[in-house]
Design a protein around this motif. Sequence first.
Motif, PDB file in Angstrom:
ATOM      1  N   HIS A 174       0.828  -1.204  -0.023  1.00  0.00           N
ATOM      2  CA  HIS A 174      -0.087   0.016  -0.042  1.00  0.00           C
ATOM      3  C   HIS A 174       0.764   1.370   0.004  1.00  0.00           C
ATOM      4  CE1 HIS A 174      -2.940   3.042   1.351  1.00  0.00           C
ATOM      5  NE2 HIS A 174      -4.063   2.070   0.813  1.00  0.00           N
ATOM      6  N   ARG A 175       0.394   2.294  -0.468  1.00  0.00           N
ATOM      7  CA  ARG A 175       1.304   3.350  -0.591  1.00  0.00           C
ATOM      8  C   ARG A 175       1.466   4.124   0.680  1.00  0.00           C
ATOM      9  NH1 ARG A 175      -1.681   7.342  -5.185  1.00  0.00           N
ATOM     10  NH2 ARG A 175      -3.332   5.511  -5.139  1.00  0.00           N
ATOM     11  N   ALA A 176       0.307   3.946   1.602  1.00  0.00           N
ATOM     12  CA  ALA A 176       0.908   4.541   3.053  1.00  0.00           C
ATOM     13  C   ALA A 176       2.088   3.843   3.623  1.00  0.00           C
ATOM     14  CB  ALA A 176      -0.565   4.418   3.772  1.00  0.00           C
ATOM     15  N   THR A 177       2.046   2.322   3.440  1.00  0.00           N
ATOM     16  CA  THR A 177       3.277   1.399   3.874  1.00  0.00           C
ATOM     17  C   THR A 177       4.560   1.970   3.207  1.00  0.00           C
ATOM     18  OG1 THR A 177       1.828  -0.266   4.232  1.00  0.00           O
ATOM     19  CG2 THR A 177       3.989  -0.666   4.015  1.00  0.00           C
ATOM     20  N   PHE A 178       4.264   2.256   1.969  1.00  0.00           N
ATOM     21  CA  PHE A 178       5.514   2.693   1.266  1.00  0.00           C
ATOM     22  C   PHE A 178       5.877   4.115   1.737  1.00  0.00           C
ATOM     23  CE2 PHE A 178       8.324   3.999  -2.435  1.00  0.00           C
ATOM     24  CZ  PHE A 178       8.876   2.707  -2.597  1.00  0.00           C
ATOM     25  N   TYR A 179       5.307   4.999   1.977  1.00  0.00           N
ATOM     26  CA  TYR A 179       5.507   6.331   2.652  1.00  0.00           C
ATOM     27  C   TYR A 179       6.216   6.213   3.933  1.00  0.00           C
ATOM     28  CZ  TYR A 179       3.463   9.122  -0.907  1.00  0.00           C
ATOM     29  OH  TYR A 179       3.030  10.030  -2.144  1.00  0.00           O
ATOM     30  N   GLN A 180       5.849   5.210   4.567  1.00  0.00           N
ATOM     31  CA  GLN A 180       6.444   4.916   6.012  1.00  0.00           C
ATOM     32  C   GLN A 180       7.700   4.388   5.810  1.00  0.00           C
ATOM     33  OE1 GLN A 180       3.685   2.036   7.709  1.00  0.00           O
ATOM     34  NE2 GLN A 180       2.175   3.557   8.307  1.00  0.00           N
ATOM     35  N   ARG A 181       7.905   3.460   4.765  1.00  0.00           N
ATOM     36  CA  ARG A 181       9.217   3.183   4.452  1.00  0.00           C
ATOM     37  C   ARG A 181      10.304   4.304   4.412  1.00  0.00           C
ATOM     38  NH1 ARG A 181       8.461  -2.500   0.938  1.00  0.00           N
ATOM     39  NH2 ARG A 181       7.173  -3.617   2.606  1.00  0.00           N
ATOM     40  N   LEU A 182       9.685   5.031   3.240  1.00  0.00           N
ATOM     41  CA  LEU A 182      10.567   6.301   3.090  1.00  0.00           C
ATOM     42  C   LEU A 182      10.879   7.202   4.035  1.00  0.00           C
ATOM     43  CD1 LEU A 182       9.004   7.201  -0.617  1.00  0.00           C
ATOM     44  CD2 LEU A 182      10.920   5.965  -0.131  1.00  0.00           C
ATOM     45  N   ARG A 183      10.084   7.529   4.967  1.00  0.00           N
ATOM     46  CA  ARG A 183      10.431   8.264   6.098  1.00  0.00           C
ATOM     47  C   ARG A 183      11.466   7.526   6.831  1.00  0.00           C
ATOM     48  NH1 ARG A 183       4.776   9.489   5.730  1.00  0.00           N
ATOM     49  NH2 ARG A 183       4.212   7.874   7.131  1.00  0.00           N
ATOM     50  N   ARG A 184      11.265   6.308   7.163  1.00  0.00           N
ATOM     51  CA  ARG A 184      12.204   5.522   7.911  1.00  0.00           C
ATOM     52  C   ARG A 184      13.702   5.648   7.136  1.00  0.00           C
ATOM     53  NH1 ARG A 184      14.688   4.332  12.337  1.00  0.00           N
ATOM     54  NH2 ARG A 184      15.297   2.300  12.548  1.00  0.00           N
ATOM     55  N   ILE A 185      13.747   5.704   5.824  1.00  0.00           N
ATOM     56  CA  ILE A 185      14.870   5.553   5.144  1.00  0.00           C
ATOM     57  C   ILE A 185      15.744   6.867   5.399  1.00  0.00           C
ATOM     58  CG2 ILE A 185      15.708   5.853   2.834  1.00  0.00           C
ATOM     59  CD1 ILE A 185      13.799   3.564   1.959  1.00  0.00           C
ATOM     60  N   GLU A 186      14.814   8.017   5.533  1.00  0.00           N
ATOM     61  CA  GLU A 186      15.356   9.375   5.345  1.00  0.00           C
ATOM     62  C   GLU A 186      15.843   9.507   7.030  1.00  0.00           C
ATOM     63  OE1 GLU A 186      12.916  12.334   2.560  1.00  0.00           O
ATOM     64  OE2 GLU A 186      12.002  11.794   4.383  1.00  0.00           O
ATOM     65  N   GLU A 187      15.152   8.792   7.800  1.00  0.00           N
ATOM     66  CA  GLU A 187      15.602   9.034   9.365  1.00  0.00           C
ATOM     67  C   GLU A 187      17.079   8.121   9.597  1.00  0.00           C
ATOM     68  OE1 GLU A 187      12.654   7.233  11.759  1.00  0.00           O
ATOM     69  OE2 GLU A 187      11.155   8.691  11.269  1.00  0.00           O
TER      70      GLU A 187
END
Length: 407
Positions: A361-374
Amino acid sequence: MDFDTLQAIVDDLADRLQRSVAVDDTSIRLVASSRHFGEEDELRSSSILNREVPGEVVERILGVGIADWTEPGWVEEVDLGVTRRLCVPVRYQGLSLGFLWLIEWAGHPIPTEDVDRAVVAAQQAGVLLYRGRLMRERLRNRHEAVLRELVSSDEAARAQAVEDLRAEQVFPEHPQPYQVLAVRTTTLASTTTGDPELQLAVQEASGRLPSGTVMVVAGPARAWLLLAGAEPWSDLRIASLRQHISERLGGGGSGDADVTFGLGDVVTELDDLHVSYRQALMAARAADLVSSFSPFARWTDLGPYQLLLRMTSSDIAAVSSVPALQALEAADHHGILLESLECFLDHAGDVRRAAGVLFVHRATFYQRLRRIEEVTGCDLGSGSDRLMLHLALKIRALAPGARPLDR
């Protein structure tokens, strides 16, 4: 080899015995055969028409152990349609060079005196086949030396090599398609000796093809083949050649490739073959290092790796250790974040497409991207950060011991 003399030996024996005679090489490929006397079976007819025997039949016949025979013996495989026949080893100075065959049929057994005559004929054939092998080896060594010069970095040496090949009328004067297929065994990554079977595999594969279409330069660790002809080689023809080499090396039936291949672009002048050669080597290297390319990569399909593969191994090792990726790998035990990051960058930052490719899901993908930035401290909205991460991911795939990723 003097084929006329060999054919005369075969015909003379057939006339004296009043039965057909055939001589095969060590791979059970027909070298010479006489006229028939009515005793031919399905295998003999197929051998003459197709100039080769089906692989499963060859395997069964060689499985009998005839390659080690020093005396005549009998072969019979009823379930394969192989009538009982006499196999006389063709040898010279202890070297196995082929087999002479006589078919035995009901009402016409092969007497002892005919076996003795066949042995004499096999001895004569052995001398001719040995001379022929020596001549082929000398010619192959000569051509290998010229081909090495043809792809060297020395322009004068390349020009002389072209002149030598033209003088020997190996290739026509007019332009025609030329292409290089590079081959390397997976052992190349871990040893300097490579696989000694590679030389035999590529030489055997090229020996099955018409003269003037393939030339080979083979070493124990890697090899390359010059593919020539009036038209560029088709995908099917290249695939068949690759399959034969892989099967000869024992990697045709496994999920993991024992050998990898790289194909350079087509050029129309021998003078430009060095371009296709270098492309093919880099493509084979990509097939060996990047799992999504294995076991066969075309130069035209390498994308950014066309540039990255020009880097030295030390440069790749240095650049692949980018702190941001090191931090991400340390925090990403299952590789999910690394996979998501590469998919995101490969699709130009299109979250919808990347999420669809990974079936999340796109929401899950956005969560992954935020984690990658962190974890990395990078801003995925920054073009320079994206470029740095994307290049580092691609280079990372080329580094020894890297965790396998897609392109």
